[in-house]
Design an enzyme around this catalytic site. Sequence first.
Site, PDB file in Angstrom:
ATOM      1  N   SER A 133     -10.024   5.501  -5.306  1.00 19.55           N
ATOM      2  CA  SER A 133     -11.095   6.506  -5.353  1.00 19.55           C
ATOM      3  C   SER A 133     -10.401   7.444  -6.346  1.00 19.55           C
ATOM      4  CB  SER A 133     -11.330   7.140  -4.124  1.00 19.55           C
ATOM      5  OG  SER A 133     -10.289   7.717  -3.634  1.00 19.55           O
ATOM      6  N   LYS A 140       1.146  10.144   5.638  1.00 15.62           N
ATOM      7  CA  LYS A 140       1.364   8.665   5.995  1.00 15.62           C
ATOM      8  C   LYS A 140       2.573   7.986   5.436  1.00 15.62           C
ATOM      9  CE  LYS A 140      -3.820   8.396   6.573  1.00 15.62           C
ATOM     10  NZ  LYS A 140      -5.025   7.309   6.199  1.00 15.62           N
ATOM     11  N   TYR A 170     -14.899   1.144  -7.651  1.00 11.16           N
ATOM     12  CA  TYR A 170     -15.928   1.847  -7.749  1.00 11.16           C
ATOM     13  C   TYR A 170     -16.778   1.567  -8.793  1.00 11.16           C
ATOM     14  CZ  TYR A 170     -13.463   3.434  -3.367  1.00 11.16           C
ATOM     15  OH  TYR A 170     -13.116   3.451  -2.203  1.00 11.16           O
ATOM     16  N   LYS A 186      -2.209  -1.459  -3.828  1.00 13.02           N
ATOM     17  CA  LYS A 186      -2.882  -0.423  -3.791  1.00 13.02           C
ATOM     18  C   LYS A 186      -2.147   0.620  -3.842  1.00 13.02           C
ATOM     19  CE  LYS A 186      -5.769   2.269  -0.754  1.00 13.02           C
ATOM     20  NZ  LYS A 186      -6.449   2.283   0.517  1.00 13.02           N
ATOM     21  N   GLU A 199       7.352  -6.848   2.106  1.00 17.06           N
ATOM     22  CA  GLU A 199       5.890  -6.597   2.546  1.00 17.06           C
ATOM     23  C   GLU A 199       5.068  -8.041   2.391  1.00 17.06           C
ATOM     24  OE1 GLU A 199       4.717  -4.601   4.795  1.00 17.06           O
ATOM     25  OE2 GLU A 199       5.557  -2.694   4.571  1.00 17.06           O
ATOM     26  N   LYS A 237       1.004  -1.094   0.081  1.00 15.09           N
ATOM     27  CA  LYS A 237       0.029   0.038   0.056  1.00 15.09           C
ATOM     28  C   LYS A 237       0.887   1.178   0.053  1.00 15.09           C
ATOM     29  CE  LYS A 237      -3.453   2.557   2.365  1.00 15.09           C
ATOM     30  NZ  LYS A 237      -4.508   2.509   3.399  1.00 15.09           N
ATOM     31  N   ARG A 289     -10.779  10.015   1.346  1.00 18.20           N
ATOM     32  CA  ARG A 289     -10.552  10.725   2.630  1.00 18.20           C
ATOM     33  C   ARG A 289     -11.937  11.717   2.615  1.00 18.20           C
ATOM     34  NH1 ARG A 289      -4.245  11.283   2.686  1.00 18.20           N
ATOM     35  NH2 ARG A 289      -3.603   8.965   2.581  1.00 18.20           N
TER      36      ARG A 289
HETATM   37  C1  PBG Z   1      -7.557   3.676   5.140  1.00 21.67           C
HETATM   38  C2  PBG Z   1      -8.063   3.454   3.660  1.00 21.67           C
HETATM   39  C3  PBG Z   1      -7.703   4.442   2.822  1.00 21.67           C
HETATM   40  C4  PBG Z   1      -8.095   3.716   1.469  1.00 21.67           C
HETATM   41  C5  PBG Z   1      -8.585   2.465   1.903  1.00 21.67           C
HETATM   42  N1  PBG Z   1      -8.257   2.310   3.068  1.00 21.67           N
HETATM   43  C6  PBG Z   1      -6.986   5.628   2.885  1.00 21.67           C
HETATM   44  C7  PBG Z   1      -5.788   5.980   3.486  1.00 21.67           C
HETATM   45  O1  PBG Z   1      -4.947   5.162   3.590  1.00 21.67           O
HETATM   46  O2  PBG Z   1      -5.450   6.961   3.400  1.00 21.67           O
HETATM   47  C8  PBG Z   1      -8.241   4.303   0.083  1.00 21.67           C
HETATM   48  C9  PBG Z   1      -8.955   3.824  -0.771  1.00 21.67           C
HETATM   49  C10 PBG Z   1      -9.300   4.772  -1.930  1.00 21.67           C
HETATM   50  O3  PBG Z   1      -8.793   5.756  -2.021  1.00 21.67           O
HETATM   51  O4  PBG Z   1     -10.337   4.336  -2.692  1.00 21.67           O
HETATM   52  N2  PBG Z   1      -6.374   3.144   5.698  1.00 21.67           N
END
Ligand code: PBG
Length: 323
Positions: free
Chosen positions: A273, A216, A312, A247, A232, A194, A204
């Site tokens: 997203s 992050k 989505y 991701k 990982e 991720k 968010r």
């Molecule tokens: C939370 C999480 C996030 C997403 C899925 N779980 C956002 C982030 O890590 O800040 C993002 C999913 C998306 O953008 O569709 N940890």
Amino acid sequence: MLQRPRRNRKSQAIRSMVEETKIGTEHLIYPIFLKDGKGIKEEIHSLPKNYRWSLDQLLPELEQCMKLGIFTYDLFPAVDEGLKDKIATYSYAEENFYLHAIRKIKETFPELVLMSDVAMDPYSSDGHDGLVENGQILNDETLPILNKMAVAQAQAGIDIIGPSDMMDGRVKSIREALDQHHFTDVSIMSYSAKYASAFYGPFRDALNSAPKSGDKKTYQMNPANKREALIEAQLDMEEGADFLMVKPALCYLDVIHLLKENFNIPITAYNVSGECAMVYAAAEKGWLNYDLAISEMLLSMRRAGADAILTYFAKDFATLLKK
Ligand code: PBG
């Protein structure tokens, strides 16, 4: 010319016969945002066609999506600011509307597969996935909170836990907690690779979960790194993950491919997203054909090696496949 590759493209029948990659609704996981209350269907400003649903509105929607062939859903709670605190207490609270909603959905549609994120951010007043102290994200202190969250979700009936927090050792910690509570059949789909990505913005917005300070980058991966994804993934697999996720998806097709070549458990991709928002926006302007663009994007993720895709676009794509 002895070889003329165009001969294998000369009709739809031949093109279909030699098609290498297949994609169907069985490969789709549909992310859904839930909100407490009744009669709510709020469109997310930066993610058109996606909503915060109250349970009563969501149930008929799920029924419709099932008729289109979508059977797996990844649920996310939009939590009132007033219920957030430093230690994400609400995530495992008895009165948590989200846990009640999971229970109700499973009761209504037992054949559905429900997945849920495990990370602190939707419940945290700091907007981080882990516990924050003096600007630091504390790894080991976060794990017991994730364990409680995962067990509470399992008690509510969740089928797949999705640790998205990127703390070290979380998969093992959650696996042990689930097993101790006799949830040996609850799966873990680990957000393994991720990345600290610019493409999470609309998500968010949907949950109002952006970090209140900092970023992050001390837990999510550097987009420049590929070999680190192997570390990982290796750890998550040894710690008991059932699926490895990459991701975002579109900018990381090489990472999807890398994990597919190196690991023998299913690989999933999260078409996040921001990746979807780009397509919604361009299609709205008439700059590209929405149906063709989403089909090509999802197909490319499968071609890269994704067994399943969180997207989505799930409902729109399933509708397209039906046509
Ligand atoms: C939370 C999480 C996030 C997403 C899925 N779980 C956002 C982030 O890590 O800040 C993002 C999913 C998306 O953008 O569709 N940890």
